[in-house]
Design a protein around this motif. Structure first.
Motif, mmCIF file in Angstrom:
data_model
loop_
_atom_site.group_PDB
_atom_site.id
_atom_site.type_symbol
_atom_site.label_atom_id
_atom_site.label_comp_id
_atom_site.label_asym_id
_atom_site.label_seq_id
_atom_site.Cartn_x
_atom_site.Cartn_y
_atom_site.Cartn_z
ATOM 1 N N ASN B 82 -7.735 -11.577 -5.959
ATOM 2 C CA ASN B 82 -6.605 -10.859 -6.533
ATOM 3 C C ASN B 82 -6.483 -11.060 -8.039
ATOM 4 O O ASN B 82 -6.241 -10.119 -8.790
ATOM 5 N N LEU B 98 -0.144 6.370 0.491
ATOM 6 C CA LEU B 98 0.567 5.948 -0.729
ATOM 7 C C LEU B 98 0.131 6.850 -1.878
ATOM 8 O O LEU B 98 -1.005 7.342 -1.886
ATOM 9 N N GLU B 102 1.189 3.892 -6.546
ATOM 10 C CA GLU B 102 1.340 2.787 -5.585
ATOM 11 C C GLU B 102 -0.018 2.166 -5.264
ATOM 12 O O GLU B 102 -0.129 0.947 -5.096
ATOM 13 N N LEU B 106 -1.300 -1.892 -5.997
ATOM 14 C CA LEU B 106 -1.531 -2.801 -4.856
ATOM 15 C C LEU B 106 -1.923 -4.229 -5.264
ATOM 16 O O LEU B 106 -1.365 -5.190 -4.728
ATOM 17 N N PRO B 107 -2.857 -4.426 -6.222
ATOM 18 C CA PRO B 107 -3.202 -5.815 -6.578
ATOM 19 C C PRO B 107 -2.000 -6.587 -7.127
ATOM 20 O O PRO B 107 -1.896 -7.797 -6.939
ATOM 21 N N PHE B 109 1.144 -6.201 -6.122
ATOM 22 C CA PHE B 109 1.974 -6.624 -4.986
ATOM 23 C C PHE B 109 1.387 -7.865 -4.325
ATOM 24 O O PHE B 109 2.103 -8.791 -3.963
ATOM 25 N N TYR B 110 0.038 -7.860 -4.181
ATOM 26 C CA TYR B 110 -0.570 -9.023 -3.534
ATOM 27 C C TYR B 110 -0.616 -10.233 -4.478
ATOM 28 O O TYR B 110 -0.916 -11.336 -4.037
ATOM 29 N N ARG B 112 2.027 -11.360 -5.917
ATOM 30 C CA ARG B 112 3.247 -12.072 -5.511
ATOM 31 C C ARG B 112 4.145 -12.539 -6.658
ATOM 32 O O ARG B 112 5.232 -13.014 -6.403
ATOM 33 N N MET B 116 8.542 -5.258 -8.215
ATOM 34 C CA MET B 116 8.046 -3.923 -7.924
ATOM 35 C C MET B 116 8.084 -3.016 -9.159
ATOM 36 O O MET B 116 7.147 -2.277 -9.441
ATOM 37 N N TYR B 120 4.904 -1.094 -10.922
ATOM 38 C CA TYR B 120 4.791 0.366 -11.076
ATOM 39 C C TYR B 120 4.624 0.747 -12.553
ATOM 40 O O TYR B 120 3.870 1.666 -12.879
ATOM 41 N N ARG B 155 -7.198 0.544 -11.093
ATOM 42 C CA ARG B 155 -6.752 -0.434 -10.092
ATOM 43 C C ARG B 155 -7.500 -1.760 -10.274
ATOM 44 O O ARG B 155 -6.891 -2.838 -10.155
#
Lengths: 397, 227
Positions: B82, B98, B102, B106-107, B109-110, B112, B116, B120, B155
Motif C-alpha cells: 500500500n 465505483l 473512487e 482505493l490505495p 482508503f487502505y 487507513r 475520505m 477524494y 492510482r
C-alpha cells in the motif's frame, strides 16, 4: 471516516445498486422470513394487549349469564344472585339489548344497538366518559328519557355539533343525551361473542326505559364480578346451581369472558408457533439465498479481490467488505420484511377479530434477525474471498 | 533501493516441485527505470509479483528501501504494498461499480490514515494531472484503453510510492497511447521513483535506463553480463 468501518458500507451500497435484480432475488427469503417474524410478534403483542385490556376492563373474576329465551333472566334474579352470594360477589349488573333506528334532526345514521343498563354498568365495564354523566339510580327508578352515546355514534349523529344536551330519536321514542363516552378503541377490546360489545356505536339508556318498570323486568344478560379470580371457581359453581334451578324458565348460558379469551389466545399461540416455524425455515432459505449469491460474487469478482489485495487490502479488509455486502442486502431485505410484516399485521387485524399490535420492539427484532442472517450467511463466502490468492486472481486480469 | 539476493521460487506439485527460478540477484538504485524482458514462461511476472510483495519467495532475501520485506508477516506486506509500491497492470483492472475517482482513491482508503475527503481530493488531483479531470465520476467501463492506463498510473501514484511495477502496461495500447504511457513512466523515474517494467516490446524497453533479460533461470543485462 476510516476503513473498514464506514467505507465498506458505501462500497456495498454501490455494489448492490448496480446489481439490483441480483440483490432483490437473493433477499426474497429474508423479506418473507422477517415479515413473518414481525407478524408473529404483532399477533402476540396484540393478544397480550387484548388480554390486558379485557382484564383491566372486566376483571379476571367476571362471569356473564346470557338468556337464550326472553324471560329466562330478570331483575328479580339479579337481586337474588347478589343476596345469595354476598361474600363472593363484588358487583353485578343487568343488561337488556334492543335494536332501533336512531336519528337526530336530519341525521339518520341507521340502526344502532340500544343497551338498557343500570348505574353499575359503567364501573363494571370500565367505561370512560368524554363528557357529561352516566345513567344514575334515579334514571332507572324514574325511567328517565336520557341516554349516553358511544363516541362513534355521537359523531355519526351530530357530525358538526356538540353532542351533550341534544335529543336523539330511537324507534318511536326519544331521549336527551346526558353523557358521551370517550373513544374506547384503545381501551376496551371488542369482546363480541364473549358477552361484551364494543361501546363505540351503542346508545345506553336506563334499563327500565326500554324494558318497562317493576321488580321483575326481563334482562338479556346479568354480569357478575367476583371479588377476584380465586373466588371464580366457587362462585361459578354456585351460579351454575342457581342457573340449573331456573332451567324450566329457559336456557341460560354461562360465559366466562377471560376463559373465552384464553381459549382464543391458545388458538392464536398455535398459529404463532406454526408461523414461527415457517419463519425460521424462510430465514434459513433466505440466508442460503444470500450465501449462494455471495459465493457467486466471490467467484465472479476474483480479479477485484486480487486488485484490492495488490493495493494494500488485508484479508481482514476483504472479509469486512464481503460480510458488509451480505449484511447490506440482508438488512435491506429485513427492512422490507418489517414493512411487509407491519402491513400484514394491520390486514389481519382488519379481516379477523384478532387484535394485532406492531411495536418498535418487533421492528427492532426483525432488524436484528436480518443483521444476524447477513453476518451468519455472509461469513463463509467472505472467508472464501479472503482466501483467494492475489497472485492467482491477478492472472485473471 | 531494491535488492534481491539468492531469490528463488518453487511451486509445490504432487510429483515434483516446479522451480521457476533460483538464486537470482539484482540491485536497482533509486530512480532507475528497469525493463525486464525475456521469453514467455521464464518467470518475469512471478519475479514482478515477488518484487510487489504479492507472493513470497521460496528462497533468498529481498530488501526494499533497506528493509528486508521477504520475511514480513501478511499484514505488514499489505502495508508495504500500500505504502511503497504502485502497480500498473496490462488490462488496467478497475472496480466496475465505483467511479474513476473512487477507484483511484482505493490505495488511500487502505492506507487507513487518510480521511475520505482528503482521499477524494488527491484522487481528483491525480486524475487532473493525467488529463482525466473531466472523467472523475465516470465508470471505468466508459473509458478508452489509453484513458484506463492513464488512470491506472494515477492510482499507482496515489500513496507516493518509491517503486512502480508495470506488467506489460502497453500490451493493449496503440502506438500513440503506448508512447504517452512510457513517457509518463520515464518521467516518474526521472522524479526519483524506481520503475520496473515487464515487457516483450523492444521499443518500450528503449525508454528504460537498463534492460534485463530473464532467461534460463538467470537475470542478464543486455550487454550479456549477469545482473
Amino acid at each position: 471516516m476510516r476503513l473498514p468501518e464506514l467505507q465498506v458500507w458505501v462500497w456495498a451500497w454501490k455494489l448492490w445498486r448496480t446489481r439490483a435484480t441480483q440483490a432483490l432475488l437473493s433477499v426474497l427469503g429474508v423479506v418473507s422470513g422477517v415479515g413473518g417474524l414481525v407478524l408473529v410478534l404483532a399477533v402476540g403483542a396484540g393478544a397480550q394487549q387484548e388480554m390486558r385490556s379485557a382484564l383491566g376492563a372486566l376483571g379476571s373474576g367476571t362471569v356473564i349469564l346470557q338468556a337464550d329465551n326472553h324471560g329466562a333472566l330478570d331483575a328479580a334474579r339479579l337481586a337474588r344472585i347478589g343476596a345469595l352470594l354476598p361474600e363472593l360477589v363484588e358487583q353485578s349488573t343487568g343488561v337488556a339489548y334492543r335494536q332501533a333506528e336512531v336519528g337526530a334532526g336530519e341525521s339518520h345514521p341507521g340502526r344502532a344497538r340500544l343497551v338498557g343498563v343500570d348505574s353499575q354498568y359503567a364501573s363494571m365495564f370500565s367505561l370512560r366518559l368524554h363528557s357529561g354523566r352516566f345513567v344514575t339510580p334515579y334514571d332507572v327508578v324514574h325511567r328517565s328519557p336520557v341516554c349516553v352515546v358511544g363516541a362513534r355514534l355521537g359523531r355519526a349523529l351530530f357530525p358538526r355539533r356538540q353532542v351533550l344536551g341534544q335529543v336523539v330519536q330511537y324507534g318511536a321514542s326519544w331521549c336527551r343525551v346526558v353523557g358521551v363516552l370517550a373513544d374506547n378503541r384503545t381501551r376496551l377490546p371488542d369482546l363480541e361473542g364473549v358477552g361484551v360489545s364494543a361501546s363505540d356505536y351503542l346508545l345506553y339508556l336506563p334499563v327500565t326505559t326500554i324494558v318497562g318498570s317493576g321488580s321483575a323486568y326481563a334482562l338479556d344478560e346479568i354480569t357478575v364480578r367476583f371479588s377476584d379470580e380465586a373466588h371464580l371457581g366457587a362462585g361459578l359453581d354456585s351460579l351454575r346451581r342457581i342457573v340449573e334451578r331456573q332451567r324450566a324458565e329457559g336456557e341460560i348460558r354461562v360465559v366466562v369472558p377471560v376463559e373465552v379469551l384464553r381459549q382464543k389466545h391458545r388458538l392464536q399461540q398455535v398459529f404463532q408457533y406454526l408461523l414461527l416455524g415457517a419463519t425460521f425455515v424462510l430465514l434459513v432459505v433466505g440466508g442460503t439465498g444470500i450465501m449462494n449469491n455471495m459465493m457467486l460474487n466471490v467467484l465472479s469478482r476474483r480479479a477485484e479481490i486480487g486488485l484490492r489485495r495488490a493495493l494494500g487490502a488485508t484479508r481482514a479488509d476483504i472479509i469486512a467488505q464481503f460480510v458488509s455486502e451480505a449484511m447490506v442486502i440482508a438488512v435491506a431485505g429485513g427492512l422490507a420484511g418489517i414493512i411487509l410484516g407491519a402491513l400484514s399485521a394491520m390486514l389481519l387485524g382488519w379481516v379477523s377479530d384478532w387484535q394485532t399490535q406492531f411495536s418498535l420492539a418487533a421492528g427492532a427484532a426483525g432488524f436484528a434477525v436480518s443483521l444476524l442472517v447477513g453476518i451468519v450467511f455472509g461469513s463463509y463466502p467472505a472467508l472464501q474471498a479472503a482466501a483467494v490468492s492475489p497472485v492467482r486472481s491477478l492472472h485473471e486480469l | 533501493m531494491l535488492r534481491i539476493e539468492g531469490l528463488g521460487k518453487r511451486y509445490p506439485h504432487p510429483e515434483r516441485p516446479v522451480e521457476v527460478f533460483s538464486d537470482l540477484a539484482l540491485d536497482v538504485p533509486r530512480g532507475q527505470f528497469v525493463s525486464l524482458m525475456g521469453p514467455s514462461g521464464e518467470g518475469k511476472s512471478t519475479l514482478l509479483h515477488l518484487l510487489g510483495c504479492l507472493d513470497r519467495p521460496s528462497a533468498g532475501r529481498y530488501w526494499l528501501e533497506g528493509i528486508e520485506v521477504s520475511g514480513l508477516p501478511e499484514e505488514a506486506l499489505a502495508a508495504v504494498r500500500n505504502r511503497k509500491i504502485g502497480f500498473v497492470f496490462q488490462s488496467s483492472h478497475f472496480v466496475d461499480y465505483l467511479d474513476l475517482r473512487e477507484n483511484v482513491a482505493l490505495p488511500g482508503f487502505y492506507g487507513r490514515d487518510s480521511d475520505m475527503r482528503a482521499c477524494y481530493a488527491r484522487a481528483g488531483q491525480l486524475l487532473e494531472d493525467v488529463g482525466l479531470g473531466h472523467r472523475l465520476h465516470h465508470r471505468p467501463a466508459a473509458l478508452s484503453g489509453g484513458e484506463r492506463q492513464r488512470a491506472a498510473v494515477a492510482r499507482a501514484l496515489f500513496n507516493r510510492p518509491c517503486l512502480v511495477l508495470a506488467d506489460e502496461p502497453t500490451g493493449n495500447l496503440d502506438t500513440e497511447n503506448s508512447r504517452l504511457l512510457l513517457t509518463r513512466l520515464r518521467e516518474l523515474a526521472d522524479s526519483g521513483i524506481t520503475v520496473v517494467m515487464v515487457t516483450h516490446d523492444e521499443q518500450a524497453a528503449g525508454f528504460a535506463d537498463r534492460v534485463i533479460d530473464l532467461a534460463a533461470g538467470e537475470l542478464r543485462e543486455r550487454n550479456g553480463a549477469l545482473a
